[in-house]
Scaffold this motif. Sequence first.
Motif, PDB file in Angstrom:
ATOM      1  N   ALA A 131      48.170  39.405 122.502  1.00 35.94           N
ATOM      2  CA  ALA A 131      49.594  39.305 122.185  1.00 35.94           C
ATOM      3  C   ALA A 131      49.863  39.346 120.677  1.00 35.94           C
ATOM      4  CB  ALA A 131      50.160  38.019 122.777  1.00 35.94           C
ATOM      5  N   ASN A 151      42.432  32.473 113.463  1.00 38.34           N
ATOM      6  CA  ASN A 151      41.937  32.381 114.835  1.00 38.34           C
ATOM      7  C   ASN A 151      40.727  31.462 114.917  1.00 38.34           C
ATOM      8  OD1 ASN A 151      42.504  33.313 117.494  1.00 38.34           O
ATOM      9  ND2 ASN A 151      40.554  34.407 117.466  1.00 38.34           N
ATOM     10  N   ARG A 152      40.630  30.770 116.075  1.00 38.36           N
ATOM     11  CA  ARG A 152      39.466  29.917 116.328  1.00 38.36           C
ATOM     12  C   ARG A 152      38.189  30.742 116.199  1.00 38.36           C
ATOM     13  NH1 ARG A 152      39.405  27.525 122.255  1.00 38.36           N
ATOM     14  NH2 ARG A 152      39.410  29.762 122.629  1.00 38.36           N
ATOM     15  N   LYS A 156      37.426  37.784 115.722  1.00 36.97           N
ATOM     16  CA  LYS A 156      38.543  38.521 116.326  1.00 36.97           C
ATOM     17  C   LYS A 156      39.662  38.771 115.314  1.00 36.97           C
ATOM     18  CE  LYS A 156      39.877  37.377 120.647  1.00 36.97           C
ATOM     19  NZ  LYS A 156      40.049  36.375 121.749  1.00 36.97           N
ATOM     20  N   THR A 190      49.188  32.054 120.335  1.00 37.99           N
ATOM     21  CA  THR A 190      48.140  31.527 121.219  1.00 37.99           C
ATOM     22  C   THR A 190      48.765  30.857 122.438  1.00 37.99           C
ATOM     23  OG1 THR A 190      48.068  29.297 120.316  1.00 37.99           O
ATOM     24  CG2 THR A 190      46.732  30.961 119.202  1.00 37.99           C
ATOM     25  N   SER A 191      47.903  30.558 123.384  1.00 37.15           N
ATOM     26  CA  SER A 191      48.373  29.881 124.591  1.00 37.15           C
ATOM     27  C   SER A 191      48.424  28.368 124.398  1.00 37.15           C
ATOM     28  CB  SER A 191      47.428  30.237 125.734  1.00 37.15           C
ATOM     29  OG  SER A 191      46.087  30.120 125.289  1.00 37.15           O
TER      30      SER A 191
HETATM   31  P1  ATR Z   1      46.808  36.956 124.881  1.00 43.03           P
HETATM   32  O1  ATR Z   1      46.518  38.335 125.355  1.00 43.03           O
HETATM   33  O2  ATR Z   1      47.924  36.269 125.655  1.00 43.03           O
HETATM   34  O3  ATR Z   1      46.996  36.854 123.419  1.00 43.03           O
HETATM   35  P2  ATR Z   1      44.068  36.131 124.716  1.00 43.03           P
HETATM   36  O4  ATR Z   1      43.725  37.515 124.316  1.00 43.03           O
HETATM   37  O5  ATR Z   1      43.208  35.415 125.696  1.00 43.03           O
HETATM   38  O6  ATR Z   1      45.520  36.074 125.319  1.00 43.03           O
HETATM   39  O7  ATR Z   1      44.210  35.264 123.397  1.00 43.03           O
HETATM   40  C1  ATR Z   1      44.489  33.903 123.397  1.00 43.03           C
HETATM   41  C2  ATR Z   1      44.576  33.394 121.955  1.00 43.03           C
HETATM   42  O8  ATR Z   1      44.746  31.978 121.985  1.00 43.03           O
HETATM   43  C3  ATR Z   1      43.324  33.648 121.132  1.00 43.03           C
HETATM   44  O9  ATR Z   1      43.695  33.805 119.787  1.00 43.03           O
HETATM   45  C4  ATR Z   1      42.529  32.363 121.350  1.00 43.03           C
HETATM   46  O10 ATR Z   1      41.567  32.084 120.375  1.00 43.03           O
HETATM   47  P3  ATR Z   1      40.058  32.679 120.547  1.00 43.03           P
HETATM   48  O11 ATR Z   1      40.130  34.131 120.205  1.00 43.03           O
HETATM   49  O12 ATR Z   1      39.229  31.896 119.596  1.00 43.03           O
HETATM   50  O13 ATR Z   1      39.677  32.450 121.985  1.00 43.03           O
HETATM   51  C5  ATR Z   1      43.663  31.362 121.275  1.00 43.03           C
HETATM   52  N1  ATR Z   1      43.321  30.090 121.917  1.00 43.03           N
HETATM   53  C6  ATR Z   1      43.288  29.822 123.234  1.00 43.03           C
HETATM   54  N2  ATR Z   1      42.937  28.535 123.461  1.00 43.03           N
HETATM   55  C7  ATR Z   1      42.750  27.966 122.226  1.00 43.03           C
HETATM   56  C8  ATR Z   1      42.382  26.649 121.773  1.00 43.03           C
HETATM   57  N3  ATR Z   1      42.155  25.650 122.629  1.00 43.03           N
HETATM   58  N4  ATR Z   1      42.305  26.451 120.421  1.00 43.03           N
HETATM   59  C9  ATR Z   1      42.549  27.448 119.559  1.00 43.03           C
HETATM   60  N5  ATR Z   1      42.902  28.713 119.927  1.00 43.03           N
HETATM   61  C10 ATR Z   1      42.991  28.964 121.238  1.00 43.03           C
END
Ligand code: ATR
Length: 276
Positions: A131, A151-152, A156, A190-191
Amino acid sequence: MHAFVAGHPINHSKSPLIHGTWLKRHGLEGTYRAVDVPPENFEAFIASLKGLTADYVGGNVTIPHKEKAFALADEADETTDYIGAANTLWREDGRLKATNTDTYGFAANLDEKSPGWQSLETAVVYGAGGASRAVIVALLEHGFRSVHVLNRTLEKARVLADRFGPRVEAHQLQALPDVLHGAGLFVNTTSLGLEDKTVPQIDFTRMRPGALVTDIVYVPLKTAFLQQAGVQGVATADGLGMLLHQAVPGFEKWFGVRPVVDLELRQIVETAMGMR
Ligand code: ATR
C-alpha cells in the motif's frame, strides 16, 4: 453492463455499496458485484475477461490479486508500471487494460480534506508494504521534495528508495523522531492499529507548523495515529476518502459517467460499517 470486484476473501468489501449507490443515483442499468476468486482461479478469471463473450466491462481487484492483475493485463499506464500492482481493469479496443487508482484516491482525499497539502514539501511514510507504493508515487507526482520511508524490515524500504529515486530515502523505524523533525506530512501505510496491534507513542509536535497526519487505514476512522496527532493539536485527515475517491475513475471507465464523492456517499458507507 456488469462490473465486479474480485478478491479473496471479498465479503467485507465496501466497493459494491459505493458503486451500487452511484448506479442508483445515475439511474444506470448496470450491476457491480463481489466475486470471490481464490488465488488458484485468478488466472482463469482474467482469461475469461479477455474472452469475446465476457460478461464484464471491467472491475476492481483487491487483496491478494493486485500484482497478478498488473502482470496479466495486456496494458498498463506509467504510474501503474511504477507501482507494479493494479486495482482497476477494463476492456478497451479488444485489450484488457489496467490501472492503479489508489494514487489518485490518496491525493483526491487530501485535496478534499486539506487543500494545499502539496506544499508540505517533506513527507514521512510509515511502512513499505504494497500500500505504501501508491502513496509514494502520489507524493512524488505532487512535488514533494523529500519522502522518508520507514519500515521494520529496512530492506523493503531500501527496495522502494532504489525504485523511486533520489527523493526517496529509506530508514529504520527508530529514525522516526529524527525524520519527523520539521516534516510536513506523516502517512501511516502499515496495518498497525488494526487488530489491536500496538502503535508506538509518536511526538507529532516535532513536525513543522501546519503539518498534517493521515492514515490509509479507515477502520476505525480515528486510528491510533490520528488520535495521538489530534490530542497533540496536529491536523489530521482520515483515510475513508481514499477508498471513496479511488472508486471514481473505475466507475467512469465502465459506466461512462464520472461520479461524485459527497457527504451522502460517505454517510452511507460509514453507516454500513457501523461507524455512525
Ligand atoms: P499492504 O499491502 O497492506 O501494505 P503488506 O505488504 O503486508 O500490506 O505491508 C504491511 C506493512 O505493515 C509493512 O510495512 C510491515 O512491515 P514489514 O515490511 O517489516 O513486515 C508493516 N507492519 C505490519 N505489522 C507491523 C508491526 N507489528 N510493526 C511494524 N510494522 C509492521
